[in-house]
Every structure is written in structure tokens, then in C-alpha cells.
Design an enzyme around this catalytic site. Structure first.
Site, PDB file in Angstrom:
ATOM      1  N   ASN A 182       4.482  -1.414   0.316  1.00 27.82           N
ATOM      2  CA  ASN A 182       3.852  -0.724  -0.813  1.00 27.82           C
ATOM      3  C   ASN A 182       2.349  -0.818  -0.604  1.00 27.82           C
ATOM      4  O   ASN A 182       1.803  -1.921  -0.482  1.00 27.82           O
ATOM      5  CB  ASN A 182       4.183  -1.420  -2.143  1.00 27.82           C
TER       6      ASN A 182
ATOM      7  N   TYR B 287      -1.574   0.795  -1.779  1.00 29.71           N
ATOM      8  CA  TYR B 287      -2.396   1.656  -2.642  1.00 29.71           C
ATOM      9  C   TYR B 287      -3.879   1.633  -2.285  1.00 29.71           C
ATOM     10  O   TYR B 287      -4.569   2.628  -2.414  1.00 29.71           O
ATOM     11  CB  TYR B 287      -2.286   1.195  -4.105  1.00 29.71           C
TER      12      TYR B 287
ATOM     13  N   GLU C 271       5.785   2.657  -1.365  1.00 28.74           N
ATOM     14  CA  GLU C 271       5.051   3.053  -2.579  1.00 28.74           C
ATOM     15  C   GLU C 271       3.649   3.444  -2.155  1.00 28.74           C
ATOM     16  O   GLU C 271       3.031   2.744  -1.339  1.00 28.74           O
ATOM     17  CB  GLU C 271       4.915   1.903  -3.584  1.00 28.74           C
TER      18      GLU C 271
ATOM     19  N   ARG D  73      13.953   6.390  -4.738  1.00 29.34           N
ATOM     20  CA  ARG D  73      13.955   4.933  -4.776  1.00 29.34           C
ATOM     21  C   ARG D  73      14.001   4.531  -6.236  1.00 29.34           C
ATOM     22  O   ARG D  73      13.032   4.717  -6.969  1.00 29.34           O
ATOM     23  CB  ARG D  73      12.663   4.427  -4.114  1.00 29.34           C
TER      24      ARG D  73
ATOM     25  N   HIS E  30      13.291  -5.355  -9.710  1.00 27.55           N
ATOM     26  CA  HIS E  30      11.920  -4.892  -9.927  1.00 27.55           C
ATOM     27  C   HIS E  30      11.385  -5.599 -11.180  1.00 27.55           C
ATOM     28  O   HIS E  30      11.250  -4.981 -12.242  1.00 27.55           O
ATOM     29  CB  HIS E  30      11.897  -3.368 -10.072  1.00 27.55           C
TER      30      HIS E  30
ATOM     31  N   GLU F 102       8.021  -6.423  -4.237  1.00 23.73           N
ATOM     32  CA  GLU F 102       6.780  -7.183  -4.268  1.00 23.73           C
ATOM     33  C   GLU F 102       6.942  -8.657  -4.661  1.00 23.73           C
ATOM     34  O   GLU F 102       6.469  -9.094  -5.718  1.00 23.73           O
ATOM     35  CB  GLU F 102       5.784  -6.485  -5.198  1.00 23.73           C
TER      36      GLU F 102
HETATM   37  C1  GAL Z   1       3.418  -1.485  -7.978  1.00 26.36           C
HETATM   38  C2  GAL Z   1       4.695  -1.711  -8.734  1.00 26.36           C
HETATM   39  C3  GAL Z   1       5.120  -0.533  -9.571  1.00 26.36           C
HETATM   40  C4  GAL Z   1       3.977   0.240 -10.192  1.00 26.36           C
HETATM   41  C5  GAL Z   1       2.780   0.366  -9.280  1.00 26.36           C
HETATM   42  C6  GAL Z   1       1.526   0.908  -9.932  1.00 26.36           C
HETATM   43  O1  GAL Z   1       2.853  -2.690  -7.596  1.00 26.36           O
HETATM   44  O2  GAL Z   1       5.742  -1.972  -7.827  1.00 26.36           O
HETATM   45  O3  GAL Z   1       6.067  -0.962 -10.498  1.00 26.36           O
HETATM   46  O4  GAL Z   1       3.702  -0.214 -11.441  1.00 26.36           O
HETATM   47  O5  GAL Z   1       2.436  -0.862  -8.712  1.00 26.36           O
HETATM   48  O6  GAL Z   1       0.850  -0.069 -10.634  1.00 26.36           O
END
Ligand code: GAL
Length: 507
Positions: free
Chosen positions: A341, A343, A414, A111, A155, A201
Site C-alpha cells: 500500500n 500513498y 492501495e 479488494r 482490516h 497494514e
Molecule cells: C490506508 C488504509 C485504508 C484507507 C487509506 C486512506 O492506510 O488501509 O483503510 O483508510 O489508508 O487513509
């Protein structure tokens, strides 16, 4: 024990250097926690991700125009150690080596993002053919090596010219200009790209750019951040509205003019944090739901149901833009596949903001955040202070989207964690926390799929250490370690972990 660790590190270091030359030379054995390519459905896509400004370098070279980030990073104090992405890890010149490493890790896809100002230095008009040639080289080499390209058209790197000409996403003009740029890419690269992604995002673009202004174009009301101009009560909503319309217009053009022949599809990457109510109270449950609506519902509701979430309509009222009938026709059902995405997760509690004249997007949520419950932290904290490692969160976000938005096809686009930038080499290669993160999150993703979520792919963020926006080079998200002095790449333990987990059975 300590000497064993040192021995292992030396082993990894030496073999990393060797494998740098001949990447297929070595494979340590790992416990993958029962994970393997085979337990995922046939055709499930595993890849890694990155974005143009974060990895390409050559920011002022080969005809690329400036983006809003190029000027933002030059303001002292905006980025840790005043770092910039001008050189970054120079993927522009190292792309072959990087694609070879993807192949070494047994990934199926990459990607990447296309830099709008590298194609149109002024946002519109004249084409920079050297930029086009670069993406052709990259795409062709990926295909040669069996890596499927997933191209993201945006992006964060808006051409500066459009910000200066009409305020970028604050003007409706962006819808046409973005769609023209997207169409140029469909026409130019679409014979080989079958997976198109319009925006990374949109929530982050609108909130960090226009609510607290910590990202360019650095706009906000003075109560919410350090900006010279802006209006946090209205601008995030206007920018988001235009992002939605830009996505929809690009998607429409693809469907009308290119899809039949090129047989590809268009999606959008939405970010989503899992919001867990802090207590069982009704008020906290409603608060967590508000947070979900203001975060992902802001975009998914229009795309799936043709209107903003009711909670938002009620709270934001007249400040929330409206879609005309003809706009709604193109907004609704405008993605073929949804990128998620993900985390981290947070606890949310009800915190009604006092009625004052100070209004802003985040303020409108009427919630508070908590990172522990009864003294127990929600998860281990990564280097980035906003990342708490909560594997069950990935199960919950995917299941939430499945249940609330009609079980769309999802690509987990992500997922990852970072270590501090200054961990000395070669210890930095021994990234056990990352291996643990991927093992636990992927198991939870699989559990969501077993329970019926239609997930067809997964991308790790990030393939290599790179320019991490406000943190510059003080944060390392990569599976591959990059030495910023000579730009040499060294696979971390997590790279070998993926390599083993993704091994293909010999036919
Ligand atoms: C996401 C973003 C990425 C990367 C990642 C970690 O939100 O799409 O570019 O930086 O966070 O912070």
C-alpha cells in the site's frame, strides 16, 4: 473559461445521473498520458479497494458482533463530527450496484475485506450464518460480473470480545483464534476465492493502536498520546510479533489443507512510505534506512530472512520479542505474493533522541521528518495532511522491495488521494487532482516494472467515498462520489478516466 468549466460540470452531473441508471451510456475522452491496459503485461490485474467497516454499514444488524472500532467511534471527539460506520455507504445492501460500477470502470478485480465479527460475533465459537450468506452473495455476484474477488481477512476490525477476553493482539492466544477464523473462511469461500490476504497494514495496527494510540485499542504510554493504559516501549513490538505469527499460522494452514485443492494463494498487505534522506550526509542516509527498516523491514525481514532487521535488534534490544525455532519455520517464506500500500513520501533526517526513560516505537527510529527541502515542498498536499503527492515514490518503494527482498511478486494494493468532504456537488465530480495523481503514479509504477520489478496488479483506493477512519466523512478517496443523504453513487471524472484507460480491445 469559467463558463466552460460550469458547462462541463453540468454535463458531467447530468450524465452521471443518467449513467447511474445506464452506466455504459457515456464516455468522455481523456488524455491518459500514454497509459492503457495494453502497455501493461498480459494478465496484469487492475482493481479498486475498500474495507468492511468503511463501506458495509449494517454494523449492528444481521447478527454482526461489535469490533474494537464500534466502541471507539462512539467516544465523543474520537472521530471528526462524531461520525460512525454504522450505516456508511451501506454496501451490504448496495453491493450489486457497486459491482456493476466496477464493471462500468472496466476493472478486473475488487479488494474487499471480510469482517471477522460479522462471521464470528464473539471472535470464536458460534457462526453468524447471515454474515456468511452476505459474503456468499457478494462473491457470487462479483464472479457473475467477471470481477475477481481479492479477500482481505482483517482490516482493523478486531472482534471486541477478543480485546476484552485477553487484550487482542497482546496475547499469543490471538494466533490460534485468528488462524481458526481464517481457516473457516478458506473452507467456506475458498472454492471461489483464490486470492487471500491475511492483514491490512500490520505496521499501522501495531503503531497506531499501541504506540501513539490514536486508533483502537487506544493504548500508549502517556508521553506519546491520550491513552489511559499501555506501554509504547513494548506493546507495539508484542502486537507486531503476534500479527506476524498470526499471518504465518493462517498461511501454513492454507498451504497444508487447502492450497492443493483450491489452488489459491496467500499474501499480506504491507504499507510503505518512501523515506528520502533530507541531505546527502551519511547520518541522514542511515536515518532514512532506519526508517525503512522500522517501517516495512519490521515485517518483511522476518518473512524473507527469518529475523528482524539488525538496526531494530540493536536499538530495541531486549524489548524486541524473539521467534522460536519452530515459529521461524512457519514465518519465513510465508507469503506467496506481497501487497504494497503506497500513498506518499517524506524527507528524513537524523535526529538521535536523548537518552531518557521515555521510550517508544516511533522514538526508537531516531529520525525527524521534513516535508520540504530548501523551501521546495516535497509534493502537493492532498486533503489528508499526511499525503504529499510524490509520483517518484512509487517507483522507489517498488524498486527498494525488489532489490532488498529478492524480487517478490508484488501487487500494488492501495494507492490514491483524498479531496475534502465538503466540496459542493457537482464540482466534486470534477476531480482533476485525482486524475493527475493516478496518471503520474501509474506511469512511475510502469517505469519500475520496465526496470524489472515483478508487479502483477494494481488497486486504487478507493472505489467509493467512504468512512475514512478518524476523518469520518470529511475526506473523500473515491472514484465514485457518494451522496451521504440518500447514498446515491455518481462516477467522478477519475472513474471515467479508469474506464477509458482500461478499455479492452475488441477480440
Ligand atoms: C490506508 C488504509 C485504508 C484507507 C487509506 C486512506 O492506510 O488501509 O483503510 O483508510 O489508508 O487513509
Amino acid at each position: 473559461m469559467k463558463s466552460l468549466v460550469i458547462l462541463f460540470l453540468l454535463f458531467v452531473a447530468v450524465f452521471s445521473i443518467v449513467s447511474h441508471v445506464n452506466a455504459s451510456a457515456w464516455q468522455p475522452r481523456f488524455d491518459t498520458g500514454g497509459l492503457s491496459r495494453d502497455i501493461f503485461p498480459k494478465g496484469f490485474v487492475f482493481g479498486s479497494a475498500a474495507s468492511a467497516y468503511q463501506v458495509e454499514g449494517m454494523a449492528n444488524k444481521d447478527g454482526r458482533g461489535s469490533s474494537i472500532w464500534d466502541v471507539f467511534v462512539k467516544v465523543p471527539g474520537n472521530i471528526k463530527n462524531n461520525a460512525t460506520g454504522e450505516v456508511s455507504i451501506d454496501q451490504y445492501n448496495h453491493y450489486k450496484e457497486d459491482v456493476n460500477l466496477m464493471q462500468m470502470m472496466n476493472f478486473d478485480a475488487y479488494r474487499f475485506s471480510i469482517s471477522w465479527p460479522r462471521i464470528f460475533p464473539n471472535g470464536t465459537g458460534e457462526v453468524n450464518w447471515k454474515g456468511v450468506a452476505y459474503y456468499n452473495r457478494l462473491i457470487d455476484y462479483m464472479l457473475e460480473k467477471g470481477i475477481t474477488p481479492h479477500a482481505n481477512l482483517y482490516h482493523y476490525d478486531l472482534p471486541l470480545a477478543l480485546q476484552e477476553r485477553y487484550g487482542g493482539f497482546l496475547s499469543k492466544q490471538i494466533v490460534k483464534d485468528y488462524a481458526d477464523y481464517a481457516e473457516f473462511c478458506f473452507k467456506t469461500f475458498g472454492d471461489r476465492i483464490k486470492n487471500w490476504w491475511t492483514f491490512n497494514e500490520p505496521k499501522v495496527i501495531a503503531s497506531l493502536g499501541f504506540d501513539n494510540g490514536i486508533n483502537p485499542p487506544n493504548r500508549c504510554s502517556k508521553e506519546f498520546g491520550n491513552c489511559t493504559e499501555g506501554n509504547s516501549a513494548t506493546e507495539p513490538y508484542i502486537a507486531a510479533h503476534h500479527l506476524i505469527l498470526s499471518h504465518a499460522e493462517a498461511s501454513k494452514r492454507y498451504r497444508e489443507k487447502y492450497k492443493a485443492e483450491q489452488k489459491g494463494r496467500v499474501g499480506v498487505f504491507t504499507d510503505f512510505v518512501w523515506y528520502e534522506p533530507l541531505t546527502k550526509s551519511k547520518a541522514d542516509n542511515y536515518a532514512a534506512q532506519r526508517a525503512r527498516d522500522f517501517h516495512i523491514g519490521w515485517f518483511l525481514h522476518p518473512f524473507v530472512y527469518g529475523e528482524y532487521p539488525r538496526t531494530m535488534q540493536k536499538i530495541v534490544g531486549e524489548r524486541l520479542p524473539k521467534f522460536s525455532k519452530s515459529e521461524l519455520e512457519i514465518v519465513k517464506n510465508s507469503f506467496d505474493v506481497l501487497g504494497l500500500n503506497h500513498y506518499t513520501s517524506y524527507y528524513i533526517y537524523d535526529a538521535h533522541q536523548p537518552k531518557t526513560n521515555v521510550i517508544g516505537y516511533q522514538h526508537d527510529w531516531n529520525v525527524g521528518y521534513a516535508y520540504e527541502r530548501n523551501g521546495v515542498p516535497i509534493g502537493r498536499q492532498a486533503h489528508s495532511p499526511w499525503i504529499y503527492e510524490v509520483p517518484s515514490g512509487i517507483y522507489k518503494v517498488v524498486t527498494y522491495v525488489k532489490e532488498r527482498y529478492g524480487n517478490p511478486e508484488i501487487i500494488l494494493s492501495e494507492n490514491g488521494m483524498d479531496d475534502p468532504g465538503n466540496v459542493p456537488f457537482p464540482e466534486a465530480l470534477f476531480d482533476t487532482n485525482r486524475v493527475n495523481y493516478y496518471t503520474t503514479y501509474l506511469k512511475e509504477l510502469k517505469r519500475a516494472m520496465d526496470d524489472g520489478a515483478n508487479v502483477t496488479g494494481y488497486f486504487a483506493w478507493s472505489m467509493l467515498d467512504n468512512f475514512e477512519w478518524l476523518l469520518g466523512y470529511t475526506s473523500r478517496f473515491g472514484l465514485i462520489y457518494v451522496d451521504y443523504n440518500d447514498l446515491k453513487r455518481y462516477p467522478k471524472m477519475s472513474a471515467y478516466w479508469f474506464r477509458q484507460m482500461l478499455q479492452r480491445k475488441k477480440a
